[in-house]
Write a protein that holds these residues in place. Structure first.
Motif: not given
Length: 165
Positions: A86-91
Motif C-alpha cells: 500500500i502506498f500512502a501520501k500525507v498531505i
C-alpha cells in the motif's frame, strides 16, 4: 482491480493532544493513522482480515503543525499471492491560508490469511499511480531481502535484559 477501487482517505485536524515537543504532529500518531488508513485500503482489495507485515518505507518530508490538517490518501500499489503493498501520501494543509504541502510518503505491506484471494494485478490509472505501481516488483524484491536480513538478525538478538538495580 483498479487502484482507485482500493483508495482510502482520512483527514484529521492536528490539535494539542497530538503534538510533540516541537509543537508538530507526533510521528507515532501519524504512524497509527497511516496504519489505519492503509489497512482500510488493504481490506478493500482482499475483503479479508489482514495483518500489517511491515512499514517498508516512511519518509517525513515536512512538519505538520498545530491547527493544520493532515490528509492521508492510501491505495494498493501491488499484489502478490498473500501480500500486498500500500502506498500512502500525507498531505498537510494550513487551514487558515489553504496552502497544501506534501508532508510524507509511506509504503506498507499487509498479509492476508491462507485461503484468502487477491486479484492477479492492480491497474493504475493516473500518472501518479502508474509511477508508483511500476516500482512494485523492485520494492518487493528489496523487502524480501530485508526480511531475510531481519530473520538472521533475530537469531542473534539476546533476550536477556541487564536490569540496573
Amino acid at each position: 482491480m483498479k487502484c482507485s477501487q482500493t483508495r482510502a482517505i482520512q483527514t484529521h485536524m492536528i490539535t494539542y493532544p497530538h503534538l510533540n515537543f516541537h509543537k508538530t504532529l507526533f510521528g507515532g500518531q501519524l504512524m497509527a493513522w497511516l496504519d489505519e488508513t492503509a489497512g482500510i485500503a488493504a481490506v478493500r482489495v482482499s475483503r479479508a482480515a489482514i495483518v500489517t507485515a511491515s512499514v517498508d518505507h516512511l519518509d517525513f518530508l515536512a512538519p505538520l503543525k498545530a491547527s493544520h490538517s493532515v490528509c492521508i490518501d492510501a491505495y494498493v500499489s501491488g499484489v502478490g499471492t498473500r501480500s500486498m503493498e500500500i502506498f500512502a501520501k500525507v498531505i498537510g494543509e494550513d487551514l487558515f491560508t489553504g496552502e497544501r504541502y506534501l508532508a510524507g510518503t509511506c509504503f506498507m505491506t499487509f498479509v492476508v490469511p491462507k485461503g484468502a484471494s487477491l486479484p492477479e494485478r492492480i491497474e493504475p490509472e493516473t500518472k501518479e499511480e502508474q509511477f508508483i505501481c511500476q516500482g512494485y516488483k523492485a520494492r518487493k524484491q528489496a523487502r524480501q531481502a530485508k526480511r531475510q536480513e531481519s530473520i538472521d538478525l533475530a537469531k542473534n538478538v539476546d533476550l536477556d535484559i541487564p536490569w540496573n538495580e
